[in-house]
Design an enzyme around this catalytic site. Structure first.
Site, short mmCIF file in Angstrom:
data_model
loop_
_atom_site.label_atom_id
_atom_site.label_comp_id
_atom_site.label_asym_id
_atom_site.label_seq_id
_atom_site.Cartn_x
_atom_site.Cartn_y
_atom_site.Cartn_z
N ASP A 75 -4.55 2.14 11.26
CA ASP A 75 -5.92 2.00 11.75
C ASP A 75 -5.87 1.87 13.28
OD1 ASP A 75 -8.57 1.40 12.14
OD2 ASP A 75 -8.72 0.00 10.50
N GLY B 202 0.77 -1.24 0.00
CA GLY B 202 0.00 0.00 0.00
C GLY B 202 0.80 1.28 0.00
P1 IMP Z 1 -3.78 -1.55 11.89
O1 IMP Z 1 -2.82 -2.62 12.32
O2 IMP Z 1 -5.13 -1.72 12.52
O3 IMP Z 1 -3.23 -0.16 12.11
O4 IMP Z 1 -4.04 -1.78 10.35
C1 IMP Z 1 -3.34 -1.10 9.39
C2 IMP Z 1 -3.48 -1.78 8.05
O5 IMP Z 1 -4.84 -2.15 7.76
C3 IMP Z 1 -3.06 -0.83 6.94
O6 IMP Z 1 -1.68 -0.89 6.68
C4 IMP Z 1 -3.90 -1.30 5.79
O7 IMP Z 1 -3.23 -2.36 5.12
C5 IMP Z 1 -5.15 -1.86 6.42
N1 IMP Z 1 -6.26 -0.88 6.38
C6 IMP Z 1 -6.88 -0.30 7.43
N2 IMP Z 1 -7.86 0.53 7.04
C7 IMP Z 1 -7.86 0.49 5.69
C8 IMP Z 1 -8.66 1.14 4.68
O8 IMP Z 1 -9.58 1.95 4.94
N3 IMP Z 1 -8.35 0.86 3.38
C9 IMP Z 1 -7.36 -0.01 3.04
N4 IMP Z 1 -6.59 -0.64 3.95
C10 IMP Z 1 -6.84 -0.40 5.26
#
Ligand code: IMP
Ligand code: MG
Length: 177
Positions: A102, A44
């Site tokens: 996130d 991403g």
């Molecule tokens: P975290 O570990 O909850 O911070 O998740 C982060 C990862 O979730 C990011 O690097 C993305 O790959 C994925 N992610 C979270 N929200 C989105 C979104 O709205 N669109 C696309 N990918 C997301």
């Protein structure tokens, strides 16, 4: 979910370009006279990284990691690299570049894993941070946009089911708001 479709635009190509330039300026200032290693998170962060790189005036090295995403229940500290770093990080200033934070779990675990290489410092950068779901201690040093929606977003390298990475702006994915 059927084939995902994009809804309203959240951040235009111009707005993104502006913020990416601003983040690059902060990196240039913060790392003046130094030569950090950028560790970008596949897939991403690639569009963000490509634009960021073209604004950097400090010498950098670039490496990539790809991380397996687990479901819920994974304890902090556990991370599986589908692709690990290849450059030596010991004694280096490391800048982690990710697309969207996130809960912050992924970034926190990545930081822990990189610390085992004994870098001089680890700085974390993400284009987007989802404010409402932030549950872990802040791990982000530089952020492009504070995303104030629970909706899924895509575009500018960020996917929904592997789609929309080619879009030059960031959109809400339809039906996820
Ligand atoms: P975290 O570990 O909850 O911070 O998740 C982060 C990862 O979730 C990011 O690097 C993305 O790959 C994925 N992610 C979270 N929200 C989105 C979104 O709205 N669109 C696309 N990918 C997301
Ligand atoms: Mg990611």
């Amino acid at each position: 979910m059927s084939v995902p479709r994009l809804g309203p635009m959240l951040y235009s190509r111009d707005a993104i370009a502006d913020r990416v330039g601003g983040i690059a300026a902060q990196i240039n200032a913060r790392f003046a006279g130094r030569s950090p290693v950028i560790v970008a998170v596949l897939k991403g962060a690639t569009t963000f990284l490509a634009d960021l790189l073209r604004h950097l005036t400090i010498p950098v090295m670039v490496d990539y990691v790809r991380i397996a995403s687990y479901g819920t229940g994974t304890r902090p500290g556990e991370i599986r690299f589908i692709k690990d770093v290849e450059l030596p990080l010991a004694g280096r200033d490391v800048i982690v570049v990710d697309d969207i934070v996130d809960t912050g779990g992924t970034l926190a675990r990545l930081r822990q894993a990189l610390e085992t290489h004994h870098p001089a410092s680890v700085t974390t950068v993400a284009l987007l941070r989802r404010a409402p779901r932030r549950s872990l201690p802040p791990t982000l040093d530089l952020v492009g946009f504070e995303l104030d929606t629970e909706a899924f977003v895509a575009g500018y390298g960020i996917d929904c089911a592997e789609l929309f990475r080619e879009r030059d702006a960031i959109y809400v994915v339809e039906g996820t708001r």
